[in-house]
Design an enzyme around this catalytic site. Sequence first.
Site, PDB file in Angstrom:
ATOM      1  N   PHE A 195       0.852  -1.196   0.000  1.00  0.00           N
ATOM      2  CA  PHE A 195       0.000   0.000   0.000  1.00  0.00           C
ATOM      3  C   PHE A 195       0.893   1.254   0.000  1.00  0.00           C
ATOM      4  O   PHE A 195       1.861   1.316   0.749  1.00  0.00           O
ATOM      5  CB  PHE A 195      -0.919  -0.018   1.227  1.00  0.00           C
ATOM      6  CG  PHE A 195      -1.982   1.039   1.187  1.00  0.00           C
ATOM      7  CD1 PHE A 195      -3.056   0.927   0.318  1.00  0.00           C
ATOM      8  CD2 PHE A 195      -1.888   2.164   1.986  1.00  0.00           C
ATOM      9  CE1 PHE A 195      -4.039   1.911   0.270  1.00  0.00           C
ATOM     10  CE2 PHE A 195      -2.873   3.149   1.942  1.00  0.00           C
ATOM     11  CZ  PHE A 195      -3.940   3.021   1.078  1.00  0.00           C
TER      12      PHE A 195
ATOM     13  N   ASP B 244       0.844  -4.686   8.722  1.00  0.00           N
ATOM     14  CA  ASP B 244      -0.265  -3.748   8.527  1.00  0.00           C
ATOM     15  C   ASP B 244      -1.531  -4.596   8.353  1.00  0.00           C
ATOM     16  O   ASP B 244      -1.659  -5.363   7.397  1.00  0.00           O
ATOM     17  CB  ASP B 244      -0.002  -2.874   7.298  1.00  0.00           C
ATOM     18  CG  ASP B 244      -1.059  -1.784   7.137  1.00  0.00           C
ATOM     19  OD1 ASP B 244      -2.210  -1.982   7.581  1.00  0.00           O
ATOM     20  OD2 ASP B 244      -0.737  -0.740   6.530  1.00  0.00           O
TER      21      ASP B 244
ATOM     22  N   TYR C 173     -11.362   2.563  10.183  1.00  0.00           N
ATOM     23  CA  TYR C 173     -12.559   2.931   9.408  1.00  0.00           C
ATOM     24  C   TYR C 173     -12.970   1.916   8.359  1.00  0.00           C
ATOM     25  O   TYR C 173     -13.956   2.125   7.673  1.00  0.00           O
ATOM     26  CB  TYR C 173     -12.380   4.318   8.757  1.00  0.00           C
ATOM     27  CG  TYR C 173     -11.092   4.524   7.983  1.00  0.00           C
ATOM     28  CD1 TYR C 173     -10.940   4.040   6.690  1.00  0.00           C
ATOM     29  CD2 TYR C 173     -10.033   5.224   8.548  1.00  0.00           C
ATOM     30  CE1 TYR C 173      -9.769   4.238   5.991  1.00  0.00           C
ATOM     31  CE2 TYR C 173      -8.854   5.431   7.855  1.00  0.00           C
ATOM     32  CZ  TYR C 173      -8.718   4.931   6.577  1.00  0.00           C
ATOM     33  OH  TYR C 173      -7.559   5.121   5.897  1.00  0.00           O
ATOM     34  N   LYS C 174     -12.212   0.816   8.225  1.00  0.00           N
ATOM     35  CA  LYS C 174     -12.578  -0.191   7.221  1.00  0.00           C
ATOM     36  C   LYS C 174     -13.495  -1.220   7.888  1.00  0.00           C
ATOM     37  O   LYS C 174     -14.615  -0.899   8.269  1.00  0.00           O
ATOM     38  CB  LYS C 174     -11.310  -0.781   6.616  1.00  0.00           C
ATOM     39  CG  LYS C 174     -10.568   0.261   5.784  1.00  0.00           C
ATOM     40  CD  LYS C 174      -9.198  -0.152   5.322  1.00  0.00           C
ATOM     41  CE  LYS C 174      -8.578   0.954   4.462  1.00  0.00           C
ATOM     42  NZ  LYS C 174      -7.124   0.859   4.382  1.00  0.00           N
TER      43      LYS C 174
ATOM     44  N   ARG D  42     -12.707  -3.528  -7.523  1.00  0.00           N
ATOM     45  CA  ARG D  42     -12.572  -4.238  -6.260  1.00  0.00           C
ATOM     46  C   ARG D  42     -13.921  -4.269  -5.556  1.00  0.00           C
ATOM     47  O   ARG D  42     -14.663  -3.283  -5.563  1.00  0.00           O
ATOM     48  CB  ARG D  42     -11.575  -3.439  -5.424  1.00  0.00           C
ATOM     49  CG  ARG D  42     -10.839  -4.173  -4.364  1.00  0.00           C
ATOM     50  CD  ARG D  42      -9.760  -3.293  -3.772  1.00  0.00           C
ATOM     51  NE  ARG D  42     -10.298  -2.080  -3.174  1.00  0.00           N
ATOM     52  CZ  ARG D  42      -9.753  -1.426  -2.156  1.00  0.00           C
ATOM     53  NH1 ARG D  42      -8.645  -1.871  -1.614  1.00  0.00           N
ATOM     54  NH2 ARG D  42     -10.291  -0.333  -1.673  1.00  0.00           N
TER      55      ARG D  42
HETATM   56  C1  LIG Z   1      -6.347   1.926   4.318  1.00  0.00           C
HETATM   57  C2  LIG Z   1      -4.924   1.598   4.558  1.00  0.00           C
HETATM   58  C3  LIG Z   1      -4.107   2.455   5.272  1.00  0.00           C
HETATM   59  C4  LIG Z   1      -4.665   3.767   5.736  1.00  0.00           C
HETATM   60  O1  LIG Z   1      -3.742   4.622   6.278  1.00  0.00           O
HETATM   61  P1  LIG Z   1      -4.252   6.048   6.798  1.00  0.00           P
HETATM   62  O2  LIG Z   1      -3.117   6.551   7.574  1.00  0.00           O
HETATM   63  O3  LIG Z   1      -5.495   5.828   7.575  1.00  0.00           O
HETATM   64  O4  LIG Z   1      -4.563   6.873   5.604  1.00  0.00           O
HETATM   65  C5  LIG Z   1      -2.813   2.062   5.527  1.00  0.00           C
HETATM   66  N1  LIG Z   1      -2.347   0.887   5.079  1.00  0.00           N
HETATM   67  C6  LIG Z   1      -3.109   0.039   4.355  1.00  0.00           C
HETATM   68  C7  LIG Z   1      -2.562  -1.264   3.901  1.00  0.00           C
HETATM   69  C8  LIG Z   1      -4.417   0.376   4.066  1.00  0.00           C
HETATM   70  O5  LIG Z   1      -5.168  -0.445   3.354  1.00  0.00           O
END
Ligand SMILES: *Cc1c(COP(=O)(O)O)cnc(C)c1O
Length: 412
Positions: free
Chosen positions: A126, A197, A222-223, A371
């Site tokens: 990511f 992560d 938030y997911k 997705r």
């Molecule tokens: C959604 C996501 C993030 C989000 O990071 P933020 O700091 O909340 O923007 C980080 N890593 C992964 C793998 C994600 O899918």
Amino acid sequence: MTISREDCLARDVADPLAFARARFIVPHDLIYLDGNSLGALPATAPARLADVVSREWGEDLIRSWNKNDWIGLPARLGARIAPLIGAGANEVIVADSTSVNLFKLAAAAVRARAPRRVIVSEIGNFPTDLYVLQGLEDLLGGAIELRMVPRCALMDALDDSVALIALTHIHYKTGEIHDMAAIDDRAHAVGALVLWDLSHSAGAVELHLDRDGADLAIGCGYKYLNGGPGAPAFLFVARALQPELHQPLSGWMGHDAPFDFSDRYRPAEGIARHLCGTPVVLGMAALEEGLKTFDGIRMGDIESKSAALGDLFLSLVAERCSDAGFIVSCPPSGERRGSQVALRHPEGYAIMQALIASGVIGDFRAPDVIRFGFAPLYTRYVDVWDANHRLAEIVAQRTWQQDRFRIRAAVT
Ligand SMILES: *Cc1c(COP(=O)(O)O)cnc(C)c1O
């Protein structure tokens, strides 16, 4: 044998998680397959937020830090997340964003493993994960080196120069799952730490951080955890490592006694040293309601349903969209895939826009991936059937060819 809509309705009746959908407010005219980007609204969140604003903030004001235990939010929410990821209660805390938590833990890890100087991560991880690690590399100017290697070369990249391997457990685009225990074992054999992560894993699959020997982890609120837009994130540090890890954002909330107001920083004993500043109270209150949607839920049921919904979607794509030119770019088997599927198509962007216009929400990831996420607490088998039905219509009738579906918005 073709899968009928009635088959799917029957699976919903038999679903052990079916009752949980009532814990959410999902618009009835919408099929929402994007809980992997923003979880649905917990039914209790509007009243909780209204109460926090009007009573706790409006009337109790500053007294709320004690009276309504605002100060306890980071640890209290961490304790709610711990069982969802297979961690101990004092190993998880809620703070900051996922990106910031990655910075804190990666910096702490390389410091703890000095003079080792290599951080290994995966090409195609990511973006924020790679960018934050690049920022750390720049900051430390030559003291560390980030090595981004292809997924297939990760194990071979581990040697005794490696301080840390930082990976996303479930790939955001392909949904592929890393073997956490195998990577932890291999990293430990060469003396490296591992940082996971869990943004696409927490709340989507069953996790066993302690059993699998995880050192460090971060993840998103938030997911699948349903904490609301921009919700605070969590971090995990294995109990045995807690005394030796020192993160660089040494703000007062991570101090051993913040209200002594002393001039010298002295880190808190346990996981609390990974806090930086004042907790985001409104965001944490919403996240607490999101986490309550997991009350009484078995994570094994979550994992099985995630896999089953994805498998169903892929079977329907094979059955009904076989000549549409989609390339399945996620593992075909639910066991090796998170709660999401990915299809590649050169016109993916326009196809997803047409699908959204028809009331089915998924998302698009450049250059050509559409997705679909199947948050198992509120996604029904019949939703998957209906979504696929509309997708099949859109590709058969070429609805996506309309110009209005080609305009790119700022967020895809
Ligand atoms: C959604 C996501 C993030 C989000 O990071 P933020 O700091 O909340 O923007 C980080 N890593 C992964 C793998 C994600 O899918």
